[in-house]
Write a protein that holds these residues in place. Structure first.
Motif, short mmCIF file in Angstrom:
data_model
loop_
_atom_site.label_atom_id
_atom_site.label_comp_id
_atom_site.label_asym_id
_atom_site.label_seq_id
_atom_site.Cartn_x
_atom_site.Cartn_y
_atom_site.Cartn_z
N UNK A 1 9.40 5.27 -2.91
CA UNK A 1 7.83 4.96 -3.95
C UNK A 1 7.02 5.09 -3.00
N UNK A 2 5.53 5.17 -3.14
CA UNK A 2 4.46 4.31 -2.32
C UNK A 2 4.41 2.99 -3.82
N UNK A 3 3.01 1.55 -3.34
CA UNK A 3 3.28 1.22 -4.26
C UNK A 3 1.58 0.49 -4.35
N UNK A 4 0.88 1.33 -3.12
CA UNK A 4 -0.60 1.67 -3.10
C UNK A 4 -1.25 2.85 -3.63
N UNK B 1 -4.44 5.38 -3.22
CA UNK B 1 -4.17 5.90 -3.81
C UNK B 1 -2.92 6.55 -4.59
N UNK B 2 -2.14 6.12 -3.77
CA UNK B 2 -1.09 6.52 -4.79
C UNK B 2 0.66 5.63 -5.39
N UNK B 3 -0.13 5.49 -6.19
CA UNK B 3 1.49 4.13 -6.45
C UNK B 3 1.76 4.98 -7.69
N UNK C 1 -0.02 8.64 3.84
CA UNK C 1 0.11 10.20 3.07
C UNK C 1 -1.59 10.67 3.50
N UNK C 2 -0.96 12.55 3.73
CA UNK C 2 -2.07 13.52 3.99
C UNK C 2 -2.49 14.29 3.21
N UNK C 3 -3.25 14.74 2.25
CA UNK C 3 -2.82 15.83 1.53
C UNK C 3 -3.54 16.99 2.73
#
Length: 247
Positions: A104-107, A109-111, A207-209
């Motif tokens: 998982x990410x931990x920052x 805006x994708x916490x 991470x790019x939408x």
């Protein structure tokens, strides 16, 4: 007065020692930058690093190494992986199978968005998504392997760099092992490297939408948190061995 001061100082030292030797509660905090509480976990539980500010007692987990102390993402370079897998049972479920990890990410805006396939359990784009659909993983022999409930193994593949101006490489899932570089855990952090490309930090991701809003995962070939491509967010991604994927 002198003896009173000495007695007070001794009492403070004894109290500090007692705090350090106390046992944290199940699922409780056991470490992190600035933490002064208990660092030991109950029998059968291990103190696992989540990030530099927080470590948690997790059931059946082995203790992890100390967290990074730098404010920015640490420069990559190998390291000790999480515990050697003891079970090969595949999984993409709400309960972690021993030997596997969520990632998982931990920052912002994708916490606490979790690694998975865009279409769950199938080859295709690697994305971050909700905890309820989190996949489970192992890193073995340089391969990042997603374990699917039907027994399928999906391998993380990084696209080739078309020319030196390209600064991000898309990650996808394939049914065949990757030949596009090496994945490792450095502590709990996922890194990727290849002899063909020199990167400032092997643990830098983007991470790019996409147009549909899927949170596509890319290798960041540039510096972490510097000249971030428009619309993307810098991230590091980490193994998480809690019993369930939590928000």
């Amino acid at each position: 007065m002198k003896y009173a001061l000495v007695s007070s100082a001794c009492a403070l030292l004894l109290a500090a020692g007692a705090s350090a030797q106390a046992t944290a509660s199940e699922w409780g905090q056991c470490g992190g930058q600035g933490w002064t509480g208990p660092t030991a976990c109950p029998a059968g539980w291990g103190c696992v690093v989540s990030n530099q500010y927080y470590s948690q007692c997790l059931q059946g987990a082995a203790p992890a190494g100390p967290p990074a102390t730098t404010a920015s993402a640490p420069v990559g370079g190998g390291g000790v992986p999480p515990p050697t897998p003891t079970a090969s049972a595949p999984g993409s479920s709400t309960t972690l199978i021993p030997g596997n990890s969520f990632i998982r990410a931990v920052e912002a805006p994708n916490f606490h968005k979790y690694l998975q396939s865009e279409k769950l359990g199938t080859a295709g784009d690697a994305v971050l998504g909700d905890p309820s659909t989190a996949s489970q993983f192992q890193i073995t022999g340089g391969q990042l392997i997603q374990l699917v409930p039907d027994g399928t193994k999906l391998y993380a593949v990084v696209e080739s760099r078309s020319d030196p101006s390209v600064m991000k490489l898309k990650v996808s899932w394939s049914t065949t092992p990757s030949t596009s570089g090496t994945f490792v855990f450095s502590g709990d952090t996922v890194e990727w490297s290849t002899p063909a490309i020199t990167r400032p930090q092997n643990n830098a991701w983007l991470v790019c939408p996409d147009p549909a809003g899927n949170l596509d995962l890319f290798v960041n070939l540039g510096a972490y948190s510097y000249m971030t491509p428009a619309g993307c967010a810098d991230e590091t991604i980490h193994a998480y061995t809690g019993a369930t994927a939590t928000a």
